[in-house]
Design an enzyme around this catalytic site. Structure first.
Site, PDB file in Angstrom:
ATOM      1  N   GLU A 186       0.839  -1.201   0.000  1.00 51.57           N
ATOM      2  CA  GLU A 186       0.000   0.000   0.000  1.00 51.57           C
ATOM      3  C   GLU A 186       0.879   1.257   0.000  1.00 51.57           C
ATOM      4  O   GLU A 186       0.678   2.147  -0.811  1.00 51.57           O
ATOM      5  CB  GLU A 186      -0.954  -0.003   1.210  1.00 51.57           C
ATOM      6  CG  GLU A 186      -1.934   1.174   1.174  1.00 51.57           C
ATOM      7  CD  GLU A 186      -3.092   1.068   2.160  1.00 51.57           C
ATOM      8  OE1 GLU A 186      -3.428  -0.042   2.601  1.00 51.57           O
ATOM      9  OE2 GLU A 186      -3.672   2.127   2.495  1.00 51.57           O
ATOM     10  N   ARG A 223      -8.271   1.748  13.630  1.00 54.03           N
ATOM     11  CA  ARG A 223      -9.066   0.551  13.341  1.00 54.03           C
ATOM     12  C   ARG A 223      -8.945  -0.466  14.479  1.00 54.03           C
ATOM     13  O   ARG A 223      -9.899  -1.180  14.784  1.00 54.03           O
ATOM     14  CB  ARG A 223      -8.675  -0.067  11.990  1.00 54.03           C
ATOM     15  CG  ARG A 223      -9.689  -1.066  11.453  1.00 54.03           C
ATOM     16  CD  ARG A 223      -9.333  -1.548  10.048  1.00 54.03           C
ATOM     17  NE  ARG A 223      -9.930  -0.720   9.013  1.00 54.03           N
ATOM     18  CZ  ARG A 223     -11.141  -0.940   8.467  1.00 54.03           C
ATOM     19  NH1 ARG A 223     -11.868  -1.965   8.864  1.00 54.03           N
ATOM     20  NH2 ARG A 223     -11.611  -0.138   7.542  1.00 54.03           N
ATOM     21  N   GLU A 265     -10.289  -9.172   3.833  1.00 52.15           N
ATOM     22  CA  GLU A 265      -9.631  -9.212   5.137  1.00 52.15           C
ATOM     23  C   GLU A 265     -10.375  -9.986   6.233  1.00 52.15           C
ATOM     24  O   GLU A 265      -9.730 -10.659   7.042  1.00 52.15           O
ATOM     25  CB  GLU A 265      -9.389  -7.776   5.639  1.00 52.15           C
ATOM     26  CG  GLU A 265      -8.435  -6.977   4.790  1.00 52.15           C
ATOM     27  CD  GLU A 265      -8.543  -5.491   5.110  1.00 52.15           C
ATOM     28  OE1 GLU A 265      -9.550  -4.866   4.720  1.00 52.15           O
ATOM     29  OE2 GLU A 265      -7.635  -4.967   5.759  1.00 52.15           O
TER      30      GLU A 265
END
Ligand code: MTE
Ligand code: HPA
Ligand code: MOS
Length: 770
Positions: free
Chosen positions: A228, A306, A709
């Protein structure tokens, strides 16, 4: 449809082109990095003359050779491409060399003469907490009156949860090729989940405009979050060398360099204080969450957010306080990894629940159920989002029944009572995972579709293919929209010159986002063709339909290609863009409140393990999974994601151990010392099922759900099954750390065991004698 992966025939025959397989111009140079050998220090002297004098070397580049900004950090600009004067981890890039072949470049890089002035290095989370070293300011989220509830609670437990990191171990390592183009432009071929970010960072590094940089990626041999942000470093270094030499530069990391240089999953620790009642219901919870971010911020902000937002997993935490410290250490800067902090947050609450159950002498599943979110009450998360689509009860009930959990739990308890050496354990754990990028702005996507006059379709969208099957799914959406067979659709490489300003292919949201964008583009072309058919054949639009490669117009039938050819001759545009942005979401990252997620994906797993209490070895004997993918876009691909995600999670929690020595050197930087799961670690007995007849209640593409995920976190059941086996002896709460390697298992057994390994050994010989 379970259409096979669009590249399956290429994968299995070795003809799929990965970046390393792309044919190169004759004068291509090959790059290699020179790395820091110390964790923290000032570079006192750097003599690169021996590097330049090395056979085949054409150029070296250091911070001074970067024409623009010497940085590849996107959110916070704290990631130097080449260390300017201070190095902050063992493996930090200091320079890069370009030579006429790969091994000469690598050999030359080792010739640099560097002298450092060492500075004190902080190497782990506890040390960083003590020094109050963070990469971002700490955050605190409070709901209700946790402190008061803790004081009043009839039962209280305080403990620490340790969760190790993980290397992505994508089979294809980081790689980029930079090719100078006419008039200052540059073409970058990169193995990246985020072509637009590579484009932007290369532009900044070269002091060029984004319009001069084109980034392409046909596929990756795995990314898992590790591509990423990290590819921007590789691409920028290649671009600087290409700029300096005017030649194509290919920069590929070997496995050891890749593991030393690039960020991994954050390891975490959590000190918690939980108050609960006699039934096991949590009354109050306070958690201090701390992660090892490494030397820079990278994606640590959203990763830790998160983690905070998944600390509830499937449980209602009415009175809760979570403090989140993003610790700065002199180690590699950690980054996105499948689950993006969610797995770590969920490990914390799942272990708390397990410990509550053991303290009260209850079956952990009973305690889990007592704490689940309700459907109409007790249904607001600690970050303010209402859980509107709670499937946890349905999934857990069904799985508990189909796996005969209760009966097996009882049998295993009995088994352990009579067998001191090889014990068994079982656990059933749920998953609730929020789908969307928490930063609302990233939840957008674009697509570009061309229909050629022979009726074939070229599809381009902003998502990247890393094995997860995105290109197949999006092609199926387009085929469906135009009533064409899959063979009529070709997906081309992701390319910043075709679809601009794209988000990373991440957060599991790519089929939701790009599927919708591509559908919009295809619908636009279908709309034009329909209108043309109406005008030409004198019908109304409800008399036109697209099916099986044919167009049905009133009572007539035409091949799609024929209608397309006619439309072309009538000067109808056969190319369209599509755009999508996720509705309903908003989130304030400062208060950690809002509706960050469009919806949740759910699942549950039961793992059964055997643990050898003499060696600490564990074996996964059996797994049952029930997972929610809404109305599947492609059941075969989704099953692959569930199985692969689960096993990658098992690796994270059982065998993949990152180990740094006291100098901050990562000693597990190759498959010889870093153990990922293989096909042989798949359990002998297993059943993986998808929840049926359960379309997404939100209006996603074909009512599907994201699947990339969430299944990784099903592996928490395996860890807790090992914990169950370890607890088997005494019923005490085991201090088992993740990953549960044989050493960790043995340490946990020793810590709670009434007998030592030696004593158990004599029990075996006593058993044998008897
Ligand atoms: N599956 C394969 N085979 N290879 C990968 O690299 N990455 C995972 C997941 N599944 C990955 C994978 C991660 S981290 C994410 S975020 C999603 O795929 C991204 O793709 P998606 O949004 O299309 O699900
Ligand atoms: N998930 C994955 N990758 C991301 C996110 C996220 O929420 N935000 C930024 N990059
Ligand atoms: Mo996945 S960690 O969001 O690339």
């Amino acid at each position: 449809m379970s259409t096979r992966h669009e590249s399956a025939h290429l994968h299995v025959s070795g003809r799929a082109l990965y970046t390393d397989d792309i044919p190169l111009p004759a004068n291509t140079l090959h790059g290699a990095f020179g790395l820091s050998s110390i964790a923290h220090g000032r570079i006192r002297t750097m003599d690169l003359a021996p590097v330049l004098a090395s056979p085949g070397v054409v150029a070296v580049a250091t911070a001074a050779d970067v024409p623009g900004e010497n940085n590849y950090g996107s959110a916070v600009h704290d990631d130097p491409i080449f260390a300017p004067d201070v190095v902050e981890y063992v493996g930090a890039p200091i320079f890069a060399v370009a030579a006429d072949n790969y091994s000469r470049a690598r050999k030359a890089a080792r010739g640099a003469q560097l002298e450092y002035e060492p500075l004190p290095a902080i190497l782990d989370i506890r040390a960083a907490l003590a020094a109050q070293a963070t990469v971002l300011p700490s955050q605190r989220l409070v709901r209700g009156r946790p402190r008061e509830m803790l004081e009043q609670a009839p039962h209280r437990l305080q403990d620490t949860v340790y969760i190790g990191g993980q290397d992505h171990f994508y089979l294809e390592g980081q790689i980029a090729i930079a090719t100078p183009q006419e008039d200052g432009a540059m073409l970058i071929q990169s193995s990246t989940q985020h072509p637009s970010e590579v484009q932007q960072i290369v532009a900044h590094a070269l002091a060029r405009h984004s319009s001069q940089i084109t980034v392409q990626c046909r596929r990756m041999g795995g990314g898992f979050g590790g591509k990423e942000t990290q590819p921007a470093l590789i691409a920028a270094a290649a671009a600087v060398l290409a700029h300096k030499t005017g030649r194509t530069v290919k920069l590929r990391l070997d496995r050891d360099t890749d593991m030393l240089m690039t960020g991994k999953r954050h390891d975490f620790l959590a000190d918690y204080d939980v108050g609960f009642d006699q039934s096991g219901r949590i009354l109050g919870l306070a958690v201090m969450l701390a992660s090892r971010c490494g030397y820079s911020a990278d994606l640590s902000g959203p990763v830790n957010d998160r983690a905070v937002m998944h600390l509830d997993n499937a449980y209602y935490l009415e009175h809760v306080e979570i403090v989140s410290h993003r610790c700065k250490t002199h180690t590699v800067s950690n980054t996105a990894f499948r689950g993006f902090g969610g797995p770590q947050g969920m490990m914390v609450i799942e272990q708390i629940i397990d410990s509550i159950a053991r303290t009260l002498g209850l079956d952990p599943l009973v305690v889990r159920r007592r704490n689940f979110y309700g459907t109409h009450e007790r249904n607001v998360t600690h970050y303010g989002q209402v859980v509107e689509d709670n499937l946890v009860h349905a999934i857990v009930d069904r799985l508990a029944e189909s796996s005969r959990y209760a009966e097996r739990h009882k049998r295993i308890t009995e088994w352990n009572a009579t067998r001191p050496i090889v014990r068994r354990g079982i656990a059933l754990t749920p998953v609730k995972f929020g789908i969307s990028f928490t930063a609302t702005l990233f939840n957008q996507a674009g697509a570009l579709i061309h229909v050629y006059t022979d009726g074939t379709v070229l599809l381009n969208h902003g998502g990247t293919e890393m094995g997860q099957g995105l290109f197949t799914k999006v092609a199926e959406v387009v085929a469906n929209e135009l009533g064409l067979p899959m063979a009529a659709i070709r997906v081309s490489a992701t390319d910043t010159s075709k679809v601009p300003n794209t988000s990373a292919t991440a957060a599991s949201a790519s089929s939701d986002l790009n599927g919708k964008a591509a559908q919009a583009a295809a619908a636009a072309i279908r709309g034009r063709l329909t209108q043309f058919a109406c005008e030409t054949y004198g019908v109304t639009d409800n008399e036109v339909s697209f099916r099986d490669g044919q167009v049905f117009i009133g009572s007539q039938q035409l091949a799609f290609a024929e209608l397309v050819a006619q439309a072309y001759r009538a000067r109808v545009s056969l190319s369209a863009t599509g755009f999508y942005r996720t509705p309903k979401i908003q989130y304030d990252k400062n208060t950690l409140q809002g509706r960050p997620f469009f919806y949740f994906a759910y699942g549950a797993a039961v793992s059964e393990v055997a643990v050898d209490t003499l060696t600490g070895e564990t074996q996964l004997l059996r797994v049952e999974i029930l997972h929610d993918v809404g109305r599947s876009l492609n059941p075969a691909i989704d099953l692959g994601q569930i199985e692969g995600g689960f096993l990658q999670g098992v690796g994270w929690l059982t065998s993949e151990e990152l180990w740094w020595n006291a100098r901050g050197e990562l000693r597990t930087h190759a498959p010889s010392t870093y153990k990922i799961p293989t096909a042989r670690d798949w359990p002998p007995r297993w059943e993986v099922r998808m929840l049926e007849n359960c379309p997404n209640r939100e209006e996603t593409i074909h009512r599907s759900k994201a699947v990339g995920e969430p299944p990784l976190m099903l592996a928490i059941s395996t860890f807790l099954a090992i914990r169950d086996a370890v607890a088997g002896v005494s019923g005490a709460v085991p201090g088992l750390v993740a990953p549960a390697t044989p050493e960790a298992v043995l340490r946990a057994i020793e810590a709670i065991g009434t007998e030592t390994v030696g004593e158990r050994l004599s029990m075996v010989s006593a058993e044998a004698d008897a």
